[in-house]
Design an enzyme around this catalytic site. Structure first.
Site, PDB file in Angstrom:
ATOM      1  N   ARG A 127      16.546  -0.317 -11.480  1.00 44.02           N
ATOM      2  CA  ARG A 127      17.158   0.262 -10.283  1.00 44.02           C
ATOM      3  C   ARG A 127      17.019  -0.710  -9.110  1.00 44.02           C
ATOM      4  NH1 ARG A 127      13.790   5.957 -10.744  1.00 44.02           N
ATOM      5  NH2 ARG A 127      14.875   6.768 -12.559  1.00 44.02           N
ATOM      6  N   GLY A 176       0.821  -1.201   0.000  1.00 42.30           N
ATOM      7  CA  GLY A 176       0.000   0.000   0.000  1.00 42.30           C
ATOM      8  C   GLY A 176       0.855   1.251   0.000  1.00 42.30           C
ATOM      9  N   LEU A 230       2.801  -9.213 -16.582  1.00 40.58           N
ATOM     10  CA  LEU A 230       3.515 -10.441 -16.954  1.00 40.58           C
ATOM     11  C   LEU A 230       5.032 -10.285 -16.861  1.00 40.58           C
ATOM     12  CD1 LEU A 230       1.292 -11.149 -20.096  1.00 40.58           C
ATOM     13  CD2 LEU A 230       1.243 -12.463 -17.963  1.00 40.58           C
ATOM     14  N   ASP A 259       4.011  -2.678  -7.532  1.00 39.64           N
ATOM     15  CA  ASP A 259       3.498  -1.510  -6.787  1.00 39.64           C
ATOM     16  C   ASP A 259       3.688  -0.235  -7.604  1.00 39.64           C
ATOM     17  OD1 ASP A 259       3.002  -3.279  -4.733  1.00 39.64           O
ATOM     18  OD2 ASP A 259       4.902  -2.863  -3.725  1.00 39.64           O
TER      19      ASP A 259
HETATM   20  O1  RIB Z   1       5.656  -5.416  -3.033  1.00 47.23           O
HETATM   21  C1  RIB Z   1       6.753  -5.250  -2.171  1.00 47.23           C
HETATM   22  C2  RIB Z   1       6.269  -4.975  -0.779  1.00 47.23           C
HETATM   23  O2  RIB Z   1       5.591  -6.115  -0.302  1.00 47.23           O
HETATM   24  C3  RIB Z   1       7.357  -4.666   0.196  1.00 47.23           C
HETATM   25  O3  RIB Z   1       7.495  -3.276   0.412  1.00 47.23           O
HETATM   26  C4  RIB Z   1       6.939  -5.385   1.464  1.00 47.23           C
HETATM   27  O4  RIB Z   1       6.720  -4.517   2.526  1.00 47.23           O
HETATM   28  C5  RIB Z   1       5.693  -6.182   1.084  1.00 47.23           C
HETATM   29  O5  RIB Z   1       4.550  -5.733   1.701  1.00 47.23           O
END
Ligand code: RIB
Length: 310
Positions: free
Chosen positions: A283, A42, A218, A250
């Site tokens: 990175r 999140g 993917l 993320d």
């Molecule tokens: O997607 C990576 C994240 O998943 C990391 O920051 C870790 O905290 C987990 O929640």
């Protein structure tokens, strides 16, 4: 004017470790600590959205401990508001170990702490913005996700679910989701298929479960988009050498939400976010790898027309 984004998900302390090869069971390997930083899917997604110019409120739950106390300061330093987050007595703030290897793969262990114990009544969802965008993952309890999604739909908003880590999708949650964004492993698990299946088959099953718009990420093979009223399509991955894929999903989700908030079409937002995650895997680490909007735009130009820096 851009729509406001709310990200409800996990915040915790992430220990990032880089190693040549992941340890086998019973083995200890040497590694290098690349960071000890705020993380959680999140939190990472909220940072990615904010780095793309979005107005982001981040909702999470922390314990009464030193890392929980730093939530407001961490959010401020990344340009997020965390008003309305929950502080749970007797719980610990989440923590994670994020490992990456020389092939650029990552493995994550999370202890969700307060984020596993939090309940819908610990939040005031009535403060959600009208016509906002809500971004969810599977690191808060399903009941919290359901109530948050319902509240955002009531305000005419759009709800995105990144079902990571994979867990059974509740029908009630799916009824309130506009976009489901799994990676390939999550798509297979949720669709109940094995690795030989094609993305189209997985997407079909996920549509049958109730998800109207699906983006399957993917990795090096790009994206598979299956949107309502559109012919499904693949989008190729950016041409890069991946050095660390931690947090790439993320980065994608936050950038996608930010572009939707700015009014991009679904496909163009996905294309932009695909470049964002493509750049991030070049990175090491997570926070330092999540790119800013200007960097993504320059990268898109370089990928599309060759290196334009002259
Ligand atoms: O997607 C990576 C994240 O998943 C990391 O920051 C870790 O905290 C987990 O929640």
């Amino acid at each position: 004017m851009s729509r406001k984004i709310v990200v409800a998900g996990l915040y915790g302390m992430s220990l990032l470790l880089h190693m040549k090869n992941f340890p086998a069971p019973g083995e200890t390997v040497n590694g290098e600590m690349t960071a000890l930083e705020a993380g959680g899917k999140g939190f990472n997604q909220a940072v990615s959205a904010a780095r793309n110019g979005a107005d982001v409120t981040f909702l999470t739950a922390v314990g009464e401990d030193a890392f929980g106390e730093k939530l407001a300061q961490e959010c401020r330093s990344y340009g997020l508001s965390c008003m309305g987050s929950a502080v749970l007595a007797g719980e610990k703030t989440a923590a994670a170990a994020v490992m990456s290897d020389a092939q650029g793969e990552s493995r994550v262990v999370v202890s969700a702490g307060a984020c596993a114990a939090v309940k819908p009544e610990d939040f005031d969802f009535s403060r959600f913005p009208q016509s906002g965008i809500l971004l969810l993952q599977n690191e808060l309890p399903c009941g919290v996700n359901i109530e948050a999604a319902k509240a955002m739909k009531k305000r005419g908003g759009t709800v995105l679910l990144n079902p990571a880590p994979a867990r059974k999708l509740e029908e009630e949650l799916l009824r309130h989701i506009d976009f489901l964004i799994p990676n390939w492993g999550e798509a297979l698990a949720l669709a109940g298929l094995d690795g030989d299946a094609a993305p189209a088959e997985a997407a079909e099953r996920l549509h049958e479960l109730g998800a109207p718009n699906i983006i399957i990420t993917l990795g090096g093979k790009g994206l598979y988009l299956s949107f309502q009223r559109q012919t499904p399509a693949f989008i190729e991955a950016a041409q890069v050498k991946a050095v660390d894929t931690s947090g790439a999903g993320d980065t994608f989700c936050g950038a996608f939400a930010a572009r939707l908030a700015k009014g991009d079409s679904r496909r163009s937002a996905a294309r932009f976010a695909n470049f964002a995650s493509g750049l991030s895997v070049t990175r090491r680490g997570i926070m330092q790898a999540i790119p800013f909007e200007g960097e993504i735009q320059a990268f898109m130009l370089a990928q599309t027309f060759g290196d334009v820096r002259g």
